[in-house]
Design an enzyme around this catalytic site. Sequence first.
Site, short mmCIF file in Angstrom:
data_model
loop_
_atom_site.label_atom_id
_atom_site.label_comp_id
_atom_site.label_asym_id
_atom_site.label_seq_id
_atom_site.Cartn_x
_atom_site.Cartn_y
_atom_site.Cartn_z
N ASP A 57 0.33 -1.18 0.03
CA ASP A 57 -0.43 0.32 0.19
C ASP A 57 0.92 1.60 -0.27
O ASP A 57 0.39 2.45 0.25
CB ASP A 57 -0.61 0.39 0.86
CG ASP A 57 -2.24 -1.12 0.86
OD1 ASP A 57 -2.36 -1.43 0.54
OD2 ASP A 57 -2.09 -1.73 1.72
N HIS A 94 27.49 4.32 -11.02
CA HIS A 94 25.89 4.87 -10.22
C HIS A 94 26.40 4.23 -9.40
O HIS A 94 24.84 3.45 -9.37
CB HIS A 94 25.44 4.79 -10.93
CG HIS A 94 25.70 6.52 -12.26
ND1 HIS A 94 24.06 6.20 -13.68
CD2 HIS A 94 26.39 7.83 -11.93
CE1 HIS A 94 24.90 7.91 -14.16
NE2 HIS A 94 25.40 8.13 -13.23
N ASP A 135 29.14 10.93 -4.51
CA ASP A 135 28.29 11.47 -5.58
C ASP A 135 26.72 12.10 -5.21
O ASP A 135 26.06 11.25 -5.25
CB ASP A 135 28.32 11.47 -7.06
CG ASP A 135 28.04 12.14 -8.01
OD1 ASP A 135 27.37 13.27 -7.54
OD2 ASP A 135 27.90 11.88 -9.33
N ASP A 167 24.48 18.87 -7.22
CA ASP A 167 25.41 17.94 -7.76
C ASP A 167 27.24 18.08 -8.01
O ASP A 167 27.60 18.76 -8.44
CB ASP A 167 24.83 17.19 -9.17
CG ASP A 167 25.49 16.32 -9.86
OD1 ASP A 167 26.26 14.97 -9.14
OD2 ASP A 167 25.15 16.00 -10.70
N HIS A 174 32.24 9.12 -19.27
CA HIS A 174 31.55 9.70 -19.50
C HIS A 174 32.30 10.39 -19.89
O HIS A 174 33.42 11.19 -20.19
CB HIS A 174 30.52 9.80 -18.10
CG HIS A 174 31.76 10.33 -17.17
ND1 HIS A 174 32.18 11.41 -16.92
CD2 HIS A 174 32.00 9.59 -15.83
CE1 HIS A 174 32.38 11.64 -15.42
NE2 HIS A 174 32.93 10.88 -15.10
N HIS A 195 26.62 18.30 -17.85
CA HIS A 195 25.77 18.28 -18.13
C HIS A 195 25.10 19.19 -18.25
O HIS A 195 24.81 19.93 -16.63
CB HIS A 195 24.59 17.07 -18.15
CG HIS A 195 24.46 16.29 -15.97
ND1 HIS A 195 23.98 17.36 -15.25
CD2 HIS A 195 25.39 15.42 -15.80
CE1 HIS A 195 24.07 16.58 -13.88
NE2 HIS A 195 25.39 16.33 -13.82
N HIS A 209 19.96 15.38 -14.61
CA HIS A 209 20.53 15.77 -15.69
C HIS A 209 19.56 16.58 -16.69
O HIS A 209 17.93 16.46 -16.60
CB HIS A 209 20.03 14.75 -15.83
CG HIS A 209 21.33 13.83 -16.16
ND1 HIS A 209 22.09 12.28 -16.10
CD2 HIS A 209 23.23 13.86 -14.64
CE1 HIS A 209 22.51 12.17 -15.43
NE2 HIS A 209 23.31 13.02 -14.55
N GLU A 262 32.75 17.82 -13.91
CA GLU A 262 32.90 16.16 -13.87
C GLU A 262 33.82 15.63 -14.44
O GLU A 262 33.35 13.97 -14.46
CB GLU A 262 31.35 16.18 -13.18
CG GLU A 262 29.91 15.94 -13.96
CD GLU A 262 29.50 15.25 -13.95
OE1 GLU A 262 29.69 13.65 -12.98
OE2 GLU A 262 28.49 15.31 -14.15
N TYR A 305 38.90 6.17 -14.01
CA TYR A 305 38.68 5.26 -12.99
C TYR A 305 39.07 4.14 -12.88
O TYR A 305 39.66 3.42 -14.68
CB TYR A 305 37.22 4.54 -12.91
CG TYR A 305 35.74 5.81 -13.28
CD1 TYR A 305 36.04 6.56 -11.91
CD2 TYR A 305 35.69 7.00 -14.04
CE1 TYR A 305 34.74 7.27 -11.95
CE2 TYR A 305 34.87 7.66 -13.96
CZ TYR A 305 34.86 8.31 -13.24
OH TYR A 305 33.89 9.38 -13.22
N ARG A 320 36.60 11.35 -9.13
CA ARG A 320 35.78 12.24 -9.97
C ARG A 320 35.65 13.69 -8.76
O ARG A 320 35.62 13.58 -7.63
CB ARG A 320 34.34 11.93 -9.69
CG ARG A 320 33.29 13.13 -11.02
CD ARG A 320 32.49 11.88 -11.52
NE ARG A 320 30.98 11.36 -10.52
CZ ARG A 320 30.67 10.34 -10.33
NH1 ARG A 320 31.78 9.41 -11.01
NH2 ARG A 320 30.29 9.81 -9.61
N GLU A 336 33.27 16.68 -8.83
CA GLU A 336 32.93 17.38 -9.75
C GLU A 336 32.10 19.12 -9.38
O GLU A 336 31.48 19.05 -7.77
CB GLU A 336 31.16 16.54 -9.76
CG GLU A 336 29.73 17.31 -10.39
CD GLU A 336 28.75 16.17 -10.28
OE1 GLU A 336 28.46 14.99 -9.69
OE2 GLU A 336 28.08 16.26 -11.62
N1 GLY Z 1 25.19 12.28 -9.98
C1 GLY Z 1 24.94 11.97 -11.29
C2 GLY Z 1 25.89 12.94 -12.18
O1 GLY Z 1 26.82 13.48 -11.70
O2 GLY Z 1 25.67 13.03 -13.51
MN MN Z 2 26.73 13.82 -9.61
MN MN Z 3 26.34 15.14 -12.34
#
Ligand code: GLY
Ligand code: MN
Ligand code: MN
Length: 437
Positions: free
Chosen positions: A36, A240, A257, A268, A347, A351, A358, A381, A385, A403, A405
């Site tokens: 529920d 992720h 992150d 972010d 990557h 963004h 995003h 960012e 890796y 990373r 960012e």
């Molecule tokens: N937190 C997702 C990204 O950095 O795009």
């Molecule tokens: Mn991020």
């Molecule tokens: Mn990001």
Amino acid sequence: MDKQEFARRRKRLMDIVNSGGIAIQPTAPEHVRNGDVLFPHRADSDFHYLTGFAEPEAVAVFVPDRKQGEFLLFCRERDPAAETWHGRRAGIEGACELYGADDAFPISDIDEILPGLIENKERIFYTMGRYPEFDQHVLAWVAEVSGRKRAGVHSPEEIVSLAHHLHEMRLVKSRKEIAAMKQAAKISVLAHEQAMRTCKPGLREYEVEAALLNTFMQGGSRSPAYPSIVGGGENGCILHYTENNAVLNDGELLLIDAGAEYDHYASDITRTFPVNGRFSSAQRDVYEVVLAAQAAAIAKVQPGNHWNDPHEAAVKVLTKGLVELNILKGRVPTLIKEGAYRQYYMHRTGHWLGMDVHDVGDYKVGTQWRLLEPGMVLTVEPGLYLPAGTKGLAKRWWNIGIRIEDDVLVTSSGNEVLTGALAKSVAEIEALMARAA
Ligand code: GLY
Ligand code: MN
Ligand code: MN
């Protein structure tokens, strides 16, 4: 966000839709978590952008030049019993008084009312494909109106992408949107600082996540903008990662992150730091490369530069750094051309950021990368890796996942790093963690 801001946005939309058109924007459906229990409702960003209305089961309709009112809201009616169980509702009156609707109707009446509003309109502004179930309603309303042809009724000839127009608006942030994003950034900076202070060997990743979430909520954020990534050691190499349940080991790095959502605007941030507070020399070597790549990329966030300039700058510095560390071998320009860095940097460098993490907005206009304009916000960012067992990778680099960012606003003179207050250099991070120890 105040009422004037929403009214300004609607005015801009009305000018686009114009008297031959009608725009229809539903909010997001609710989703079952289990049994529920529903997931907490989060309004559709386009719907919220235009209305500020947070309840589920609501549809906004915009009919420029309609005499009885141009902004219509379909929503749930007041219901004392339902409100006792599930919480307050604005109701039909509240939709007008609190949210500025010119006219409001029960959501249960939408199938009866909508065809009449579509009649004799030339085009419908609507985002097809986002909510397939709702698409069926829209198509049924159009079919119903087409069926009245012999009575002399015209049905719309086109369905125009509403998202395209709204997303162009959302891409360039207003003064008030920037203020909300600065607040989201500020809360997230505090949360990352608290995570650095909390971290020590032996804790589980989620114990550090708890510090983040606590600081988000203490700061007035009701939700993270996306599931927080708290990955120690090898988990830092999973882009992720969200399990967040492993033990944090002495000598490893922790990649976090995480960003708060504040008043429907995201932040972010990623920081990577040593679990024990001191970088090893191998960790430091890789960290300095990523940090230099990020600085080079941020320097390219300038009005008039194109979307891909920061990425190209980051790739150059990362590739050069990998060669200097003897992780890649060859000539830098050739390695860039071949995309050799992609093994360790898979990557892109950022963004758009806004109501969605995003965020919306095209990255190319026609065949060209979009030029940056004041008011746009993007993340920068870069990362590297280096998972254990990678063929040809010396052991000293194994399980280094880094990373860095930040959230960057394009200004008329260059840029402003909204998350710039957070410790980032090796010295700053080590000093912050030493103070907490
Ligand atoms: N937190 C997702 C990204 O950095 O795009
Ligand atoms: Mn991020
Ligand atoms: Mn990001």
